[in-house]
Design a protein around this motif. Sequence first.
Motif, PDB file in Angstrom:
ATOM      1  N   ALA A 395       1.873  -5.766  -4.370  1.00  0.00           N
ATOM      2  CA  ALA A 395       0.568  -5.185  -4.044  1.00  0.00           C
ATOM      3  C   ALA A 395      -0.531  -6.236  -4.015  1.00  0.00           C
ATOM      4  N   GLY A 396      -0.328  -7.351  -4.725  1.00  0.00           N
ATOM      5  CA  GLY A 396      -1.340  -8.392  -4.786  1.00  0.00           C
ATOM      6  C   GLY A 396      -1.482  -9.217  -3.530  1.00  0.00           C
ATOM      7  N   ARG A 397      -0.711  -8.914  -2.469  1.00  0.00           N
ATOM      8  CA  ARG A 397      -0.902  -9.643  -1.214  1.00  0.00           C
ATOM      9  C   ARG A 397      -2.140  -9.172  -0.461  1.00  0.00           C
ATOM     10  N   THR A 398      -2.729  -8.084  -0.910  1.00  0.00           N
ATOM     11  CA  THR A 398      -3.974  -7.621  -0.319  1.00  0.00           C
ATOM     12  C   THR A 398      -5.028  -7.520  -1.417  1.00  0.00           C
ATOM     13  N   ALA A 399      -6.272  -7.299  -1.008  1.00  0.00           N
ATOM     14  CA  ALA A 399      -7.413  -7.218  -1.941  1.00  0.00           C
ATOM     15  C   ALA A 399      -7.534  -8.485  -2.777  1.00  0.00           C
ATOM     16  N   ARG A 400      -7.535  -9.638  -2.107  1.00  0.00           N
ATOM     17  CA  ARG A 400      -7.613 -10.923  -2.782  1.00  0.00           C
ATOM     18  C   ARG A 400      -9.039 -11.468  -2.732  1.00  0.00           C
ATOM     19  N   LEU A 401      -9.457 -12.098  -3.840  1.00  0.00           N
ATOM     20  CA  LEU A 401     -10.778 -12.737  -3.937  1.00  0.00           C
ATOM     21  C   LEU A 401     -11.902 -11.786  -3.515  1.00  0.00           C
ATOM     22  N   ASN A 402     -11.931 -10.629  -4.207  1.00  0.00           N
ATOM     23  CA  ASN A 402     -13.024  -9.656  -4.050  1.00  0.00           C
ATOM     24  C   ASN A 402     -13.069  -8.992  -2.677  1.00  0.00           C
ATOM     25  N   THR A 403     -11.945  -9.025  -1.943  1.00  0.00           N
ATOM     26  CA  THR A 403     -11.861  -8.249  -0.708  1.00  0.00           C
ATOM     27  C   THR A 403     -11.153  -6.933  -1.005  1.00  0.00           C
ATOM     28  N   SER A 404     -11.241  -5.982  -0.100  1.00  0.00           N
ATOM     29  CA  SER A 404     -10.624  -4.674  -0.309  1.00  0.00           C
ATOM     30  C   SER A 404      -9.278  -4.606   0.402  1.00  0.00           C
ATOM     31  N   GLY A 405      -8.452  -3.692  -0.035  1.00  0.00           N
ATOM     32  CA  GLY A 405      -7.143  -3.503   0.569  1.00  0.00           C
ATOM     33  C   GLY A 405      -6.485  -2.246   0.053  1.00  0.00           C
ATOM     34  N   GLU A 406      -5.382  -1.845   0.687  1.00  0.00           N
ATOM     35  CA  GLU A 406      -4.678  -0.620   0.313  1.00  0.00           C
ATOM     36  C   GLU A 406      -3.191  -0.904   0.149  1.00  0.00           C
ATOM     37  N   SER A 407      -2.602  -0.191  -0.799  1.00  0.00           N
ATOM     38  CA  SER A 407      -1.176  -0.341  -1.084  1.00  0.00           C
ATOM     39  C   SER A 407      -0.516   1.028  -1.055  1.00  0.00           C
ATOM     40  N   LEU A 408       0.659   1.104  -0.430  1.00  0.00           N
ATOM     41  CA  LEU A 408       1.410   2.350  -0.346  1.00  0.00           C
ATOM     42  C   LEU A 408       2.817   2.121  -0.879  1.00  0.00           C
ATOM     43  N   LEU A 409       3.198   2.885  -1.892  1.00  0.00           N
ATOM     44  CA  LEU A 409       4.518   2.796  -2.505  1.00  0.00           C
ATOM     45  C   LEU A 409       5.339   4.006  -2.077  1.00  0.00           C
ATOM     46  N   VAL A 410       6.507   3.780  -1.506  1.00  0.00           N
ATOM     47  CA  VAL A 410       7.393   4.849  -1.030  1.00  0.00           C
ATOM     48  C   VAL A 410       8.501   5.044  -2.061  1.00  0.00           C
ATOM     49  N   LEU A 411       8.562   6.248  -2.637  1.00  0.00           N
ATOM     50  CA  LEU A 411       9.542   6.551  -3.683  1.00  0.00           C
ATOM     51  C   LEU A 411      10.437   7.700  -3.256  1.00  0.00           C
ATOM     52  N   LEU A 412      11.635   7.740  -3.839  1.00  0.00           N
ATOM     53  CA  LEU A 412      12.515   8.890  -3.706  1.00  0.00           C
ATOM     54  C   LEU A 412      12.155   9.898  -4.797  1.00  0.00           C
ATOM     55  N   PRO A 413      12.436  11.176  -4.597  1.00  0.00           N
ATOM     56  CA  PRO A 413      12.081  12.169  -5.631  1.00  0.00           C
ATOM     57  C   PRO A 413      12.662  11.856  -7.001  1.00  0.00           C
ATOM     58  N   GLN A 414      13.892  11.334  -7.043  1.00  0.00           N
ATOM     59  CA  GLN A 414      14.505  11.025  -8.336  1.00  0.00           C
ATOM     60  C   GLN A 414      13.918   9.770  -8.976  1.00  0.00           C
ATOM     61  N   GLU A 415      13.191   8.950  -8.223  1.00  0.00           N
ATOM     62  CA  GLU A 415      12.584   7.736  -8.754  1.00  0.00           C
ATOM     63  C   GLU A 415      11.166   7.959  -9.266  1.00  0.00           C
ATOM     64  N   GLU A 416      10.560   9.052  -8.911  1.00  0.00           N
ATOM     65  CA  GLU A 416       9.122   9.244  -9.123  1.00  0.00           C
ATOM     66  C   GLU A 416       8.745   9.202 -10.599  1.00  0.00           C
ATOM     67  N   SER A 417       9.394   9.990 -11.434  1.00  0.00           N
ATOM     68  CA  SER A 417       8.991  10.083 -12.843  1.00  0.00           C
ATOM     69  C   SER A 417       9.169   8.754 -13.574  1.00  0.00           C
ATOM     70  N   GLY A 418      10.291   8.076 -13.331  1.00  0.00           N
ATOM     71  CA  GLY A 418      10.536   6.808 -14.016  1.00  0.00           C
ATOM     72  C   GLY A 418       9.558   5.723 -13.608  1.00  0.00           C
ATOM     73  N   VAL A 419       9.236   5.635 -12.317  1.00  0.00           N
ATOM     74  CA  VAL A 419       8.315   4.607 -11.840  1.00  0.00           C
ATOM     75  C   VAL A 419       6.895   4.875 -12.326  1.00  0.00           C
ATOM     76  N   MET A 420       6.475   6.136 -12.338  1.00  0.00           N
ATOM     77  CA  MET A 420       5.125   6.449 -12.816  1.00  0.00           C
ATOM     78  C   MET A 420       4.956   6.088 -14.283  1.00  0.00           C
ATOM     79  N   CYS A 421       5.969   6.339 -15.066  1.00  0.00           N
ATOM     80  CA  CYS A 421       5.921   5.969 -16.480  1.00  0.00           C
ATOM     81  C   CYS A 421       5.860   4.454 -16.641  1.00  0.00           C
ATOM     82  N   MET A 422       6.614   3.739 -15.802  1.00  0.00           N
ATOM     83  CA  MET A 422       6.649   2.276 -15.853  1.00  0.00           C
ATOM     84  C   MET A 422       5.295   1.676 -15.474  1.00  0.00           C
ATOM     85  N   LEU A 423       4.664   2.185 -14.430  1.00  0.00           N
ATOM     86  CA  LEU A 423       3.374   1.661 -13.983  1.00  0.00           C
ATOM     87  C   LEU A 423       2.253   2.022 -14.956  1.00  0.00           C
ATOM     88  N   GLU A 424       2.377   3.157 -15.594  1.00  0.00           N
ATOM     89  CA  GLU A 424       1.351   3.548 -16.569  1.00  0.00           C
ATOM     90  C   GLU A 424       1.332   2.593 -17.760  1.00  0.00           C
TER      91      GLU A 424
END
Length: 710
Positions: A395-424
């Motif tokens: 995700a750090g390839r965008t929004a560098r040095l005070n510029t704006s950017g957007e990140s989109l993460l594509v997950l499978l339904p079975q991956e959602e709960s585990g990844v959200m806990c990990m990122l939190e």
Amino acid sequence: MAKHKFENKGPHNTKLKSEKPKNRSQHKRKGNKLKFSIEDETVEIGQLRDKYANTKVEEHSKFSDFPLSRKTLQGLSNGQYKTPTAIQRESILPALLGKDVLAAAKTGSGKTLAFLIPVFEKLFASQWTRLDGLGALIITPTRELALQIFETVAKIGKHHDFTTGLIIGGQNLKFERNRLHQLNIIICTPGRLLQHMDQNPLFDCTNLKILVLDEADRCLDMGFEMAMNSIIENLPKQRQTLLFSATQTKSVKDLARLNLKDPVYIAPHESEKYTTPNRLQQNYIAIELGDKLTMLWSFLKAHPKQKIIVFFATCKQVKYFYEIFRKLRPSILLLPLYGGMNQEKRNKIYAEFCARSNVCLMATDIASRGLDFPKVNWVVQLDCPEDATQYIHRAGRTARLNTSGESLLVLLPQEESGVMCMLEKAKVPINQINIDEKQLFSPLVKIQSFLAQSPDLKEMAKRAFVAYVKSVALMKDKTVFDVSKLDLERYAKSLGLLVTPRVRFLSKIGGKSKNVNTNVKVTLDENDEDDDDDLFTVKKQTVQELASLVNVPSSTEPKKKLTKVKLLKKSMITNKKINFDDNGDVLEEEMRNDAYDIEKARAQLRLNDIDDKERYKNLKKAKRIAKKEKLKRKAEEDDEDRFGSDDENSVNLDWLPDPDKVYSIETGKNEQVEGNTALHKKSSKKRKIAIDVKDITLNEAECLAMNLLQ
């Protein structure tokens, strides 16, 4: 250190002059480089060293406030660097004082300048020249990051007289070998550096002053562990070490390997609420595996004039998606970037992506570390990252040095709960968004048509399918990555494959579930085109290890293979007849005497075998006897030939007259008494000679014959 790269070739080209310089600034300008006298530099170095201890970090609002040399300040000014970032403000001064630094900062916070400025100042203060050899070593995990650092050195260090070289894989090894001993600063990847250490006698690092590890956590992890251990053993222990990364390692084992001495830990963003840039908008969607390709195609159609990076898990996926999307002709330029590409092509793609504004880069994690791509609008992570660290770097390839950017993460339904806990836990803010199904456009019919026309493209799709299954199976976190929950049949169909490829290791270990096709084949081959700087490495696994991946028990001892003959021995009863009725019930069982007797047949076979062996033995004996007789007859013929034939040295006497016929022993038979006395005497003399011939030798007879002929 390729020919087209920047390299400062001049040594310390200064001459002592008795007269003072005419200009007040005490320097001369030659071309685009500042030239100072040795006396001026010595005075400046002394003044800078006095300022190091008396300067405070809080006083630095501009680079001109730092105790830096005029050459470095001029380079920063030419590069439009005026105000330092937080990581630069806190790390430059401790590094100038000669302390070891362990720095962590958000992506895009300017870590490259934070370690390049101390490198220049350290060598400048030591009055380093080409004759002093290697003074600074900068190690990075990827070639693209090494190239980016090299270009930054060329920009801000052009007024210094240091020679700089880029040592990465894919370049001319002989060209590098012949010039390595002339370099003061080397920027390299671990694999190529270790190759020069082992094979190049000109490489000498005994005078090394400063070691820099950019993306240090990646350089020290399992992928580069052996190479880095070998490199560190060859470096002098008396040196300064700087470690920089967005996700810094704090492992005691790693720090002990580097022999750090009271390192200064710098983390200006550690106390902040989030670990990602504030102006980065982060979202995720949860979709089925079979809908990923449709979602990506629709996303690219909806953003034709944007700069996008799409991250995949494996190189084979990048190859296939690039080729099939290119045939579909989107309204945006597509570029691939992965580890197995030729280095010259990688450099060209990297430069083209940086220069364009509406382009999509399909890449593996080789593009996720440290690269400063300008003005990236979107980062799409089509495959789930292995951990929170990998997500942050992507995700750090965008929004560098005070510029704006957007990140989109594509997950499978079975991956959602585990990844959200990990990122939190990693303090990453992310929001869920939903897809408008009306905006989705499926290119499946066209893809199937392309695959039907091109066997090569179809084979590429199979390899992409297998590579993805393999990457999921080899992930460590099984709460997130569960290969048994993948709908592989639908995923294969979404790639354009009518038949799902076989995944052999799943069928071997019995990985059967509701959604897994046990005919799927994952080939753990060695043809993955990874090199020393790839960030995703697939390792071979045994059947026992793969069994644990899908939670299926596997015996450690191999079972004996049952053949058809052994199964027949176990289950078949011979000479037995069973009668059944119309419903399939058994009526009666009886033993048949007229049936084929297996034991009797075996005994008869043994007897026949004995007879065959005896007959074969007699046949061999008869052949040996015949051969001996033949040799014996041949030897006898040779003997007769030897004694019966004429020799070269033998004398043939067949031409001599028979003495018995010419001279009769009985005088009365052959004599004719005549009245001539002389003739009688002659006959008497001949008789005497005839009698004497019987007693002479062969040589004497020969001499006699010669005399008679004369």
